[in-house]
Design an enzyme around this catalytic site. Structure first.
Site, mmCIF file in Angstrom:
data_model
loop_
_atom_site.group_PDB
_atom_site.id
_atom_site.type_symbol
_atom_site.label_atom_id
_atom_site.label_comp_id
_atom_site.label_asym_id
_atom_site.label_seq_id
_atom_site.Cartn_x
_atom_site.Cartn_y
_atom_site.Cartn_z
ATOM 1 C CB SER A 82 -0.940 0.018 1.217
ATOM 2 O OG SER A 82 -0.213 0.234 2.404
ATOM 3 C CB SER B 184 9.689 9.982 8.985
ATOM 4 O OG SER B 184 8.730 10.963 9.330
ATOM 5 C CE1 TYR C 179 6.949 6.070 11.577
ATOM 6 C CE2 TYR C 179 6.977 8.441 11.899
ATOM 7 C CZ TYR C 179 6.952 7.349 11.048
ATOM 8 O OH TYR C 179 6.949 7.531 9.692
ATOM 9 C CE LYS D 298 9.844 5.488 9.865
ATOM 10 N NZ LYS D 298 9.967 4.695 8.627
ATOM 11 C CB THR E 270 -0.193 6.438 2.831
ATOM 12 O OG1 THR E 270 0.293 6.708 4.152
ATOM 13 C CG2 THR E 270 0.737 7.059 1.799
HETATM 14 N N1 LIG Z 1 2.546 8.687 4.875
HETATM 15 C C1 LIG Z 1 3.322 9.538 5.507
HETATM 16 O O1 LIG Z 1 2.886 10.667 5.815
HETATM 17 C C2 LIG Z 1 4.753 9.169 5.836
HETATM 18 C C3 LIG Z 1 5.599 10.200 6.254
HETATM 19 C C4 LIG Z 1 6.908 9.881 6.565
HETATM 20 C C5 LIG Z 1 7.376 8.593 6.444
HETATM 21 N N2 LIG Z 1 6.525 7.608 6.039
HETATM 22 C C6 LIG Z 1 7.075 6.249 5.958
HETATM 23 O O2 LIG Z 1 6.766 5.701 4.705
HETATM 24 C C7 LIG Z 1 6.733 4.283 4.806
HETATM 25 C C8 LIG Z 1 5.496 3.749 4.103
HETATM 26 O O3 LIG Z 1 4.345 4.167 4.807
HETATM 27 P P1 LIG Z 1 2.971 4.579 4.086
HETATM 28 O O4 LIG Z 1 2.754 5.986 4.376
HETATM 29 O O5 LIG Z 1 2.953 4.109 2.688
HETATM 30 O O6 LIG Z 1 1.926 3.768 5.011
HETATM 31 P P2 LIG Z 1 1.038 2.458 4.736
HETATM 32 O O7 LIG Z 1 0.125 2.708 3.597
HETATM 33 O O8 LIG Z 1 0.453 2.119 6.058
HETATM 34 O O9 LIG Z 1 2.091 1.359 4.286
HETATM 35 C C9 LIG Z 1 2.912 0.680 5.206
HETATM 36 C C10 LIG Z 1 3.483 -0.545 4.522
HETATM 37 O O10 LIG Z 1 4.349 -1.208 5.453
HETATM 38 C C11 LIG Z 1 4.011 -2.587 5.477
HETATM 39 N N3 LIG Z 1 4.273 -3.169 6.788
HETATM 40 C C12 LIG Z 1 3.789 -2.782 7.983
HETATM 41 N N4 LIG Z 1 4.197 -3.609 8.951
HETATM 42 C C13 LIG Z 1 4.973 -4.552 8.351
HETATM 43 C C14 LIG Z 1 5.662 -5.698 8.810
HETATM 44 N N5 LIG Z 1 5.654 -6.078 10.094
HETATM 45 N N6 LIG Z 1 6.352 -6.443 7.917
HETATM 46 C C15 LIG Z 1 6.358 -6.099 6.612
HETATM 47 N N7 LIG Z 1 5.719 -5.035 6.104
HETATM 48 C C16 LIG Z 1 5.036 -4.270 6.979
HETATM 49 C C17 LIG Z 1 2.522 -2.631 5.140
HETATM 50 O O11 LIG Z 1 2.191 -3.885 4.531
HETATM 51 P P3 LIG Z 1 1.464 -5.135 5.234
HETATM 52 O O12 LIG Z 1 0.445 -4.581 6.185
HETATM 53 O O13 LIG Z 1 0.869 -5.880 4.075
HETATM 54 O O14 LIG Z 1 2.547 -5.901 5.903
HETATM 55 C C18 LIG Z 1 2.422 -1.529 4.095
HETATM 56 O O15 LIG Z 1 2.732 -2.034 2.821
HETATM 57 C C19 LIG Z 1 6.807 3.959 6.293
HETATM 58 O O16 LIG Z 1 8.121 3.582 6.639
HETATM 59 C C20 LIG Z 1 6.474 5.275 6.961
HETATM 60 O O17 LIG Z 1 7.047 5.415 8.227
HETATM 61 C C21 LIG Z 1 5.225 7.870 5.728
#
Ligand SMILES: NC(=O)c1ccc[n+]([C@@H]2O[C@H](COP(=O)([O-])OP(=O)(O)OC[C@H]3O[C@@H](n4cnc5c(N)ncnc54)[C@H](OP(=O)(O)O)[C@@H]3O)[C@@H](O)[C@H]2O)c1
Length: 264
Positions: A16, A141, A154, A158, A189
């Site tokens: 996702s 992040s 978190y 990070k 997301t």
């Molecule tokens: N969105 C933001 O605002 C933001 C900002 C800064 C940084 N980030 C970083 O971006 C990255 C992606 O996040 P996102 O925003 O795309 O959120 P998301 O849509 O919740 O995606 C998170 C992904 O991580 C996977 N995941 C979670 N736990 C896991 C585990 N134990 N083993 C393997 N995979 C796991 C989930 O897949 P499954 O559930 O299928 O395992 C999913 O594909 C993260 O590292 C997050 O900290 C996001």
């Protein structure tokens, strides 16, 4: 490193959000892509939605299971022969005050975001050293650069990634292994829906700030561009990026702001 039809990119957290968008974008550029996460069904959907699904391979993995990473790397290499780029993207956020948070939530933050990420990287490292080539892009992040309330674990996980991957960049410079630290701000997301609350259950609420973020597609395009340009570190998002400069030049002001601003 140019991402094109000769490149193999492995992306964690590709079921996702940002990881899914990175997979689609890299595949659109012609790359072979390995997509990983826990949910097989979601990964199948991502594969089918890619431009060229025949060049998309699925490997399920759970980042909590660090000891399984060497066998996941062996599985990946047996499927595609080589890996050029690893995008460490899988991760989970947190929304809870320190005083309320179960200690297990801190363990989950570190197991998934930090230990799982360094385990897959370490397992792949001998392949990169042998090839004298490779690129690791780790999605941290802005919360890896400064901290805000309700995200203590978190932020810690990070920040830890920055410590690890800055060392790795220096240690493997002469092996031609590149390291990019990607620091997004708000990206729309499921991150806030999946964020762990005080007892470890998901928040199941879309934060206002997350809903108003940039798109995962735009974020993915910037991530791939940063990899192609061999950037050491990149900040992606809106005006929240300004906080990085405040932290550097007027930390007292940033401390005052994070105390007052509602980031959820
Ligand atoms: N969105 C933001 O605002 C933001 C900002 C800064 C940084 N980030 C970083 O971006 C990255 C992606 O996040 P996102 O925003 O795309 O959120 P998301 O849509 O919740 O995606 C998170 C992904 O991580 C996977 N995941 C979670 N736990 C896991 C585990 N134990 N083993 C393997 N995979 C796991 C989930 O897949 P499954 O559930 O299928 O395992 C999913 O594909 C993260 O590292 C997050 O900290 C996001």
């Amino acid at each position: 490193m140019k991402i094109n039809e000769d490149t193999v990119v492995w992306i964690t957290g590709a079921s996702s959000g940002i990881g899914e968008a990175c997979a689609k974008e890299a595949n659109k550029k012609g790359a072979t892509v390995i997509i990983s996460a826990r949910r097989l069904e979601a990964l199948e959907k991502v594969k089918q939605a890619c431009t060229n699904p025949s060049k998309v391979h699925i490997i399920t993995l759970d980042l909590v299971k660090s000891d399984e990473m060497p066998s996941k790397v062996a599985e990946a290499l047996s499927k595609v022969g080589k890996i050029d780029v690893l995008i460490n993207n899988g991760g989970v956020s947190q929304r809870s005050l320190i005083k309320d948070t179960d200690f297990e939530v801190y363990r989950s933050m570190m197991e998934i975001n930090f230990f799982g990420t360094i385990a897959i990287t370490k397992a792949l490292l001998p392949h990169f050293i042998k090839n004298q080539s490779g690129h690791v892009a780790t999605i941290t992040s802005l919360m890896g650069m400064f901290s805000s309330p309700k995200r203590s674990g978190y932020c810690a996980s990070k920040h830890a990634l920055h410590g690890f991957f800055d060392s790795m960049r220096a240690e493997h410079h002469d092996d031609n292994i590149k390291v990019t630290l990607v620091c997004p701000g708000y990206v729309t997301t499921e991150i806030s829906m999946n964020a762990l609350t005080a007892d470890g259950s998901p928040q199941q609420k879309m934060d206002r700030t997350t809903a108003r973020g940039i798109s995962a597609e735009k974020c993915a395009q910037k991530i791939l561009k940063a990899i192609e340009r061999n950037k050491d570190e990149v900040y992606i998002g809106g005006k929240e990026i300004g906080a990085i400069y405040l932290k550097r030049f007027a930390p007292w002001l940033l401390n005052k702001i994070v105390r007052k601003v509602n980031t959820t």
